[in-house]
Design a protein around this motif. Structure first.
Motif, mmCIF file in Angstrom:
data_model
loop_
_atom_site.group_PDB
_atom_site.id
_atom_site.type_symbol
_atom_site.label_atom_id
_atom_site.label_comp_id
_atom_site.label_asym_id
_atom_site.label_seq_id
_atom_site.Cartn_x
_atom_site.Cartn_y
_atom_site.Cartn_z
ATOM 1 N N GLN A 118 0.842 -1.190 0.000
ATOM 2 C CA GLN A 118 0.000 0.000 0.000
ATOM 3 C C GLN A 118 0.880 1.245 0.000
ATOM 4 O O GLN A 118 1.941 1.260 0.595
ATOM 5 C CB GLN A 118 -0.922 -0.004 1.214
ATOM 6 C CG GLN A 118 -1.955 1.100 1.202
ATOM 7 C CD GLN A 118 -3.078 0.871 2.178
ATOM 8 O OE1 GLN A 118 -3.180 -0.194 2.780
ATOM 9 N NE2 GLN A 118 -3.926 1.863 2.350
ATOM 10 N N VAL A 119 0.409 2.272 -0.675
ATOM 11 C CA VAL A 119 1.143 3.532 -0.772
ATOM 12 C C VAL A 119 0.332 4.628 -0.105
ATOM 13 O O VAL A 119 -0.863 4.753 -0.338
ATOM 14 C CB VAL A 119 1.406 3.909 -2.248
ATOM 15 C CG1 VAL A 119 2.112 5.260 -2.336
ATOM 16 C CG2 VAL A 119 2.225 2.831 -2.944
ATOM 17 N N GLN A 120 0.985 5.402 0.727
ATOM 18 C CA GLN A 120 0.332 6.564 1.330
ATOM 19 C C GLN A 120 0.902 7.825 0.709
ATOM 20 O O GLN A 120 2.124 7.949 0.554
ATOM 21 C CB GLN A 120 0.528 6.563 2.845
ATOM 22 C CG GLN A 120 -0.210 5.422 3.537
ATOM 23 C CD GLN A 120 -0.088 5.498 5.045
ATOM 24 O OE1 GLN A 120 0.952 5.855 5.577
ATOM 25 N NE2 GLN A 120 -1.167 5.160 5.737
ATOM 26 N N LEU A 121 0.002 8.753 0.372
ATOM 27 C CA LEU A 121 0.389 9.994 -0.295
ATOM 28 C C LEU A 121 -0.080 11.178 0.537
ATOM 29 O O LEU A 121 -1.229 11.203 0.985
ATOM 30 C CB LEU A 121 -0.242 10.064 -1.689
ATOM 31 C CG LEU A 121 0.066 8.904 -2.626
ATOM 32 C CD1 LEU A 121 -0.787 8.993 -3.889
ATOM 33 C CD2 LEU A 121 1.540 8.869 -2.980
ATOM 34 N N VAL A 122 0.803 12.146 0.710
ATOM 35 C CA VAL A 122 0.462 13.344 1.467
ATOM 36 C C VAL A 122 0.843 14.567 0.655
ATOM 37 O O VAL A 122 2.035 14.799 0.391
ATOM 38 C CB VAL A 122 1.182 13.366 2.829
ATOM 39 C CG1 VAL A 122 0.812 14.643 3.583
ATOM 40 C CG2 VAL A 122 0.823 12.127 3.657
ATOM 41 N N GLU A 123 -0.172 15.344 0.269
ATOM 42 C CA GLU A 123 0.068 16.579 -0.477
ATOM 43 C C GLU A 123 0.307 17.742 0.479
ATOM 44 O O GLU A 123 -0.186 17.746 1.610
ATOM 45 C CB GLU A 123 -1.130 16.930 -1.369
ATOM 46 C CG GLU A 123 -1.500 15.893 -2.411
ATOM 47 C CD GLU A 123 -2.632 15.001 -1.961
ATOM 48 O OE1 GLU A 123 -3.337 14.440 -2.807
ATOM 49 O OE2 GLU A 123 -2.827 14.862 -0.720
ATOM 50 N N SER A 124 1.040 18.722 -0.012
ATOM 51 C CA SER A 124 1.269 19.955 0.739
ATOM 52 C C SER A 124 1.569 21.080 -0.248
ATOM 53 O O SER A 124 1.792 20.831 -1.432
ATOM 54 C CB SER A 124 2.419 19.797 1.731
ATOM 55 O OG SER A 124 3.627 19.489 1.047
#
Length: 122
Positions: free
Chosen positions: A1-7
């Motif tokens: 699983q891949v977790q993505l966090v935008e900023s």
């Protein structure tokens, strides 16, 4: 699983610039195409830009071509969207996402971030 966090989202004046970042977890980042999508209030989510795993290929929606630039740093597991000369119609929530295919097809993207709001003022 891949977790993505935008900023990097926020308020920007038309004609200014803004850079969005998307940090990914996992050790297989370089194997994924990364895409940026956006969704304005009352509208469907739409493709903005994509970059292949190696970074050698990019694809842009006509609406952002020549103004936005997608790039990636595989050593940092991060993809960027440089937004130059934004317009009020670029106001939307921006999402990054992963795909095994180099495509602009929304349904091919599996993992999504939570989104970051970009508001372009006149």
């Amino acid at each position: 699983q891949v977790q993505l966090v935008e900023s990097g989202g926020g308020l920007v004046q038309a004609g200014g610039s803004l850079r969005l970042s998307c940090a990914a977890s996992g050790r297989t980042f370089s194997t994924y195409t990364m895409g940026w999508f956006r969704q304005a209030p009352g509208k469907e989510r739409e493709f903005a830009a994509a970059i292949s795993g190696s970074g050698g290929s990019t694809n842009y929606a006509d609406s952002v071509k020549g103004r936005f630039t997608i790039s990636r740093d595989n050593a940092k597991n991060t993809v960027y969207l440089q937004m130059n000369s934004p317009k009020p119609e670029d106001t939307a929530v921006y999402y990054c996402a992963t795909s095994r295919l180099f495509t602009r097809n929304y349904y091919s993207y599996v993992y999504w971030g939570q989104g970051t709001q970009v508001t372009v003022s006149t």
